[in-house]
Motif scaffolding. Structure first.
Motif, PDB file in Angstrom:
ATOM      1  N   LEU A  46       0.826  -1.204   0.000  1.00  0.00           N
ATOM      2  CA  LEU A  46       0.000   0.000   0.000  1.00  0.00           C
ATOM      3  C   LEU A  46       0.860   1.254   0.000  1.00  0.00           C
ATOM      4  O   LEU A  46       1.628   1.490   0.945  1.00  0.00           O
ATOM      5  CB  LEU A  46      -0.925   0.022   1.221  1.00  0.00           C
ATOM      6  N   LEU A  47       0.792   2.026  -1.056  1.00  0.00           N
ATOM      7  CA  LEU A  47       1.418   3.341  -1.185  1.00  0.00           C
ATOM      8  C   LEU A  47       2.933   3.306  -1.302  1.00  0.00           C
ATOM      9  O   LEU A  47       3.519   4.148  -1.989  1.00  0.00           O
ATOM     10  CB  LEU A  47       1.010   4.269  -0.028  1.00  0.00           C
ATOM     11  N   LEU A  48       3.602   2.344  -0.617  1.00  0.00           N
ATOM     12  CA  LEU A  48       5.068   2.350  -0.599  1.00  0.00           C
ATOM     13  C   LEU A  48       5.596   0.921  -0.476  1.00  0.00           C
ATOM     14  O   LEU A  48       5.481   0.301   0.583  1.00  0.00           O
ATOM     15  CB  LEU A  48       5.566   3.197   0.579  1.00  0.00           C
ATOM     16  N   THR A  49       6.188   0.413  -1.550  1.00  0.00           N
ATOM     17  CA  THR A  49       6.808  -0.910  -1.488  1.00  0.00           C
ATOM     18  C   THR A  49       8.203  -0.793  -0.891  1.00  0.00           C
ATOM     19  O   THR A  49       8.764   0.301  -0.758  1.00  0.00           O
ATOM     20  CB  THR A  49       6.901  -1.529  -2.890  1.00  0.00           C
ATOM     21  N   ASP A  50       8.788  -1.931  -0.569  1.00  0.00           N
ATOM     22  CA  ASP A  50      10.144  -1.913  -0.023  1.00  0.00           C
ATOM     23  C   ASP A  50      11.151  -1.397  -1.042  1.00  0.00           C
ATOM     24  O   ASP A  50      12.124  -0.714  -0.685  1.00  0.00           O
ATOM     25  CB  ASP A  50      10.540  -3.324   0.454  1.00  0.00           C
ATOM     26  N   ASP A  51      10.957  -1.738  -2.313  1.00  0.00           N
ATOM     27  CA  ASP A  51      11.864  -1.232  -3.340  1.00  0.00           C
ATOM     28  C   ASP A  51      11.777   0.290  -3.443  1.00  0.00           C
ATOM     29  O   ASP A  51      12.806   0.969  -3.574  1.00  0.00           O
ATOM     30  CB  ASP A  51      11.541  -1.859  -4.689  1.00  0.00           C
ATOM     31  N   GLN A  52      10.571   0.818  -3.387  1.00  0.00           N
ATOM     32  CA  GLN A  52      10.410   2.274  -3.424  1.00  0.00           C
ATOM     33  C   GLN A  52      11.014   2.925  -2.189  1.00  0.00           C
ATOM     34  O   GLN A  52      11.655   3.979  -2.274  1.00  0.00           O
ATOM     35  CB  GLN A  52       8.926   2.621  -3.543  1.00  0.00           C
ATOM     36  N   LEU A  53      10.831   2.287  -1.040  1.00  0.00           N
ATOM     37  CA  LEU A  53      11.409   2.815   0.194  1.00  0.00           C
ATOM     38  C   LEU A  53      12.933   2.844   0.104  1.00  0.00           C
ATOM     39  O   LEU A  53      13.576   3.836   0.495  1.00  0.00           O
ATOM     40  CB  LEU A  53      10.970   1.967   1.382  1.00  0.00           C
ATOM     41  N   ALA A  54      13.523   1.784  -0.411  1.00  0.00           N
ATOM     42  CA  ALA A  54      14.986   1.734  -0.524  1.00  0.00           C
ATOM     43  C   ALA A  54      15.487   2.856  -1.426  1.00  0.00           C
ATOM     44  O   ALA A  54      16.512   3.493  -1.143  1.00  0.00           O
ATOM     45  CB  ALA A  54      15.417   0.372  -1.062  1.00  0.00           C
ATOM     46  N   MET A 111       6.024   4.055   9.628  1.00  0.00           N
ATOM     47  CA  MET A 111       6.986   4.644   8.692  1.00  0.00           C
ATOM     48  C   MET A 111       8.352   4.789   9.348  1.00  0.00           C
ATOM     49  O   MET A 111       9.394   4.505   8.717  1.00  0.00           O
ATOM     50  CB  MET A 111       6.488   6.007   8.212  1.00  0.00           C
ATOM     51  N   ALA A 112       8.383   5.211  10.608  1.00  0.00           N
ATOM     52  CA  ALA A 112       9.667   5.355  11.299  1.00  0.00           C
ATOM     53  C   ALA A 112      10.370   3.998  11.407  1.00  0.00           C
ATOM     54  O   ALA A 112      11.597   3.912  11.261  1.00  0.00           O
ATOM     55  CB  ALA A 112       9.452   5.958  12.683  1.00  0.00           C
ATOM     56  N   TYR A 113       9.597   2.932  11.644  1.00  0.00           N
ATOM     57  CA  TYR A 113      10.211   1.603  11.663  1.00  0.00           C
ATOM     58  C   TYR A 113      10.814   1.271  10.299  1.00  0.00           C
ATOM     59  O   TYR A 113      11.942   0.777  10.196  1.00  0.00           O
ATOM     60  CB  TYR A 113       9.206   0.524  12.058  1.00  0.00           C
ATOM     61  N   ARG A 114      10.072   1.565   9.253  1.00  0.00           N
ATOM     62  CA  ARG A 114      10.552   1.211   7.918  1.00  0.00           C
ATOM     63  C   ARG A 114      11.794   2.035   7.541  1.00  0.00           C
ATOM     64  O   ARG A 114      12.650   1.561   6.791  1.00  0.00           O
ATOM     65  CB  ARG A 114       9.434   1.423   6.893  1.00  0.00           C
TER      66      ARG A 114
END
Length: 637
Positions: A46-54, A111-114
């Motif tokens: 939802l909204l933000l995948t791990d690849d996008q986060l990286a 989000m802070a955890y991610r």
């Protein structure tokens, strides 16, 4: 001329009749019988995948502003670690404060955890999800409460899926099913039962966007386990959402005012972004007519003081929303991107984060515009006319100048959702000061605030507005007052509204004109034809300034924070200024401390009447000009 021409009407008609059709080819629709054909199964989705986060974390290494944003999100999550637990406590009929607290806590800490991998943040978000999962309900009698809680829990479940134990996943998923998605069949099913709690499915206002957004988030969060339910919700949202998106026509404005624009549009963006990210398409919803212009509406309604043109149940301090940046990026508005970065910088610097969606700025981050593109707000017109249920005109002397003149005129439909009886009201900024104020919403828990008592409350009726009133009349709550003339001429920009329908039976015609003359002063002129005998006229302007009225009453000097505004009556010859109270008739209402009203009370003879007031900021930067020649508003073309 209007800021934008009308267009794209036919595609909307087809979309309302056949939700499976797209508005454009940008996001081609998937097969009608399977909206989950390209469903993204892995969490988080939802909204933000791990690849996008990286990629975002990597970008922060070379983007100090993005790094500053990430640090502020983490710092806010640190503050929330010791926040009191969420409780099942209603205020009036609403659990909404607790639902919004859940959005802030869960989205921020998850989000802070991610961003950090620090389990303290994940544990706090999990604790809040399990707490609200144990609530007896999420207060479906006021479905916004369910919707925002669904968004909070759905986001938390998805973002922290791998950090939840199987038992925790089951508990949270069951809460989404029992307290939120249990209403999906009633809302979206082929044979829906009559249930007033889901009236929002057919509504054309913010409830549609918020409630659809909440249920969609819940359904997509658990979609791999409940695909039939997810299909029902996705198709239901596709059929429902165009009803409210049509309200952005014809120029991108929002009928419920800038405050509710932030609320409804944020969840509208959530829907589009979740569909694109999880399903691979928004089914053409994002190409709805004039939705691509609404970022410019948000840009225009903010004055140089930072305060908004806050008509309806809104307040002058505009709520921030990361959806503004999403809209600016998606629809390629460089000026809005620049402004969204400025607003985000201000928010980051605040000691207290008040936006429950603040963490979403990390997802919808306003990337700086390309160096060779136009990024300054000066390329947006100084004068704009937004048509629609809220028919408004806005004028300013300059962009990018905190001391510029800014004036807005409100017309339109009194029956629009959250409207006040405010036809003809105006707001004014100059020299870094708001001079003409709109008092805004009162306490929603006042008796029958949205019912039969609504127009008895001072803030909500025209007696508190910066408008003209014949006699002591209340405006007709069903009146429609259009802007019938508009000009963006450099030396005489103006708008004229026909207020006749607002006061039926008082005059043959009532016109109000507001003009920005020479980009240096404001003329407010009212022309009334065949005014009924014996009817006095009331002219008012709410202000926080200190007012000194001249000995003859023909002029008034307003001072505030070291700045001065001069008001002069140009017509009629016998009218005088007075200073009156803004105190309401009951102690339960907001007492409007710190404000007064500059008024004119005149009793003209029956017939044709003109009332004209010139408002001029005073100081070395403003020119000294002779009084303007008054002409009939019929001739303002």
């Amino acid at each position: 001329m209007n800021l934008y021409p009308m267009r794209w009407i036919l595609p909307l008609v087809f979309a309302l009749l056949l939700p499976s059709l797209a508005f454009s080819d940008e996001h081609p629709p998937l097969p009608v019988n399977d909206p989950l054909a390209h469903f993204r199964h892995e969490h988080p989705r939802l909204l933000l995948t791990d690849d996008q986060l990286a990629a975002d974390i990597a970008a922060a290494a070379t983007d100090p502003f993005r790094a500053q944003l990430h640090a502020r999100i983490i710092a806010h999550a640190e503050e929330l670690l010791s926040a009191p637990p969420i409780i099942h406590q209603l205020i009036g009929p609403r659990l909404l404060e607790q639902s919004r607290t859940a959005v802030e806590h869960i989205a921020t800490c998850a989000m802070a955890y991610r961003l950090t991998g620090d389990m303290r943040f994940a544990d706090r978000a999990k604790r809040d999800m399990l707490t609200v999962a144990a609530f007896p309900d999420w207060n479906p009698s006021h479905f916004l409460d369910v919707a925002e809680m669904s968004f909070a829990v759905g986001i938390g479940y998805d973002w922290l899926y791998r950090q939840l134990t199987p038992a925790e996943r089951l508990t949270i998923k069951q809460a989404l099913l029992d307290k939120s998605l249990v209403f999906a069949a009633t809302a979206y099913g082929p044979n829906p039962k009559k249930d007033q709690r889901v009236f929002w499915v057919n509504a054309e206002m913010n409830w549609n966007q918020v409630c659809n957004g909440g249920l969609l988030t819940a359904a997509l969060a658990i979609g791999e386990d409940e695909p039939t339910l997810a299909r029902l919700v996705v198709n239901g949202v596709r059929a429902s959402l165009p009803r409210v998106m049509a309200r952005y026509q014809p120029d991108g404005a929002y009928p419920e005012g800038p405050g509710y624009w932030s609320y409804g549009t944020t969840y509208n963006v959530v829907i589009l972004a979740e569909m694109e990210g999880v399903l691979g398409t928004d089914f053409g919803l994002g190409a709805a007519p004039d939705f691509d212009r609404t970022a410019l509406y948000r840009l225009a309604v903010q004055g140089p003081t930072g305060l908004g043109f806050n008509y309806a149940d809104g307040h002058a301090h505009l709520e921030p929303t990361p959806a503004f940046a999403w809209l600016a990026e998606r629809y390629h508005h460089p000026a809005a991107i620049t402004e969204s970065r400025a607003l985000l910088a201000t928010e980051i610097d605040q000691k207290q984060i008040k936006d429950r969606f603040f963490a979403l700025n990390a997802i919808w981050y306003p990337n700086p515009a390309e160096k060779n593109s136009s990024t300054s707000a000066e390329h947006v017109p100084l004068d704009v006319h937004f048509r629609g249920a809220a028919d408004i005109a806005i004028f300013r002397s300059a962009w990018g100048d905190p001391r510029a003149i800014f004036v807005g005129l409100k017309a339109g439909d009194n029956a629009a959702n959250h409207s006040h009886l405010d036809l003809g009201t105006f707001e004014l900024d100059a020299d870094g000061v708001r001079w003409a104020e709109y008092l805004g919403a009162d306490n929603y828990d006042l008796p029958d605030y949205f019912g039969k008592m609504r127009w008895t409350y001072f803030r909500l009726n025209n007696r508190s507005q910066n408008t003209i009133t014949p006699g002591n009349a209340l405006q007709d709550p069903k009146a429609v007052a259009p802007i019938v003339a508009f000009s963006d001429a450099p030396d005489r920009a103006f708008a004229v509204a026909d207020l006749t329908a607002a006061y039926p039976g008082t005059a043959k015609q009532i016109l109000r004109g507001v003009a920005l003359l020479d980009r240096a002063r404001i003329l407010v002129q009212d022309d009334l034809s065949d005014l009924h005998s014996g009817l006095p006229l009331h002219w008012g302007m709410v202000t926080a300034a200190k007012i000194t009225v001249s000995a003859n009453g023909r002029t008034a000097t307003l001072t505030q924070r070291g700045s001065t505004l001069r008001a002069a009556i140009l017509a009629p010859a016998d009218a005088v200024f007075e200073v009156t109270s803004t105190r309401p008739p009951t102690p339960e209402e907001n007492q409007n401390e710190g404000t007064v009203m500059l008024t004119i009370e005149t009793a003209p003879a029956a017939g044709d009447v003109r009332l004209a007031v010139l408002l001029t900021p005073s100081g070395p930067r403003w020119p000294q000009l002779p009084p303007p020649v008054l002409t009939p508003l019929h001739d303002w073309r």
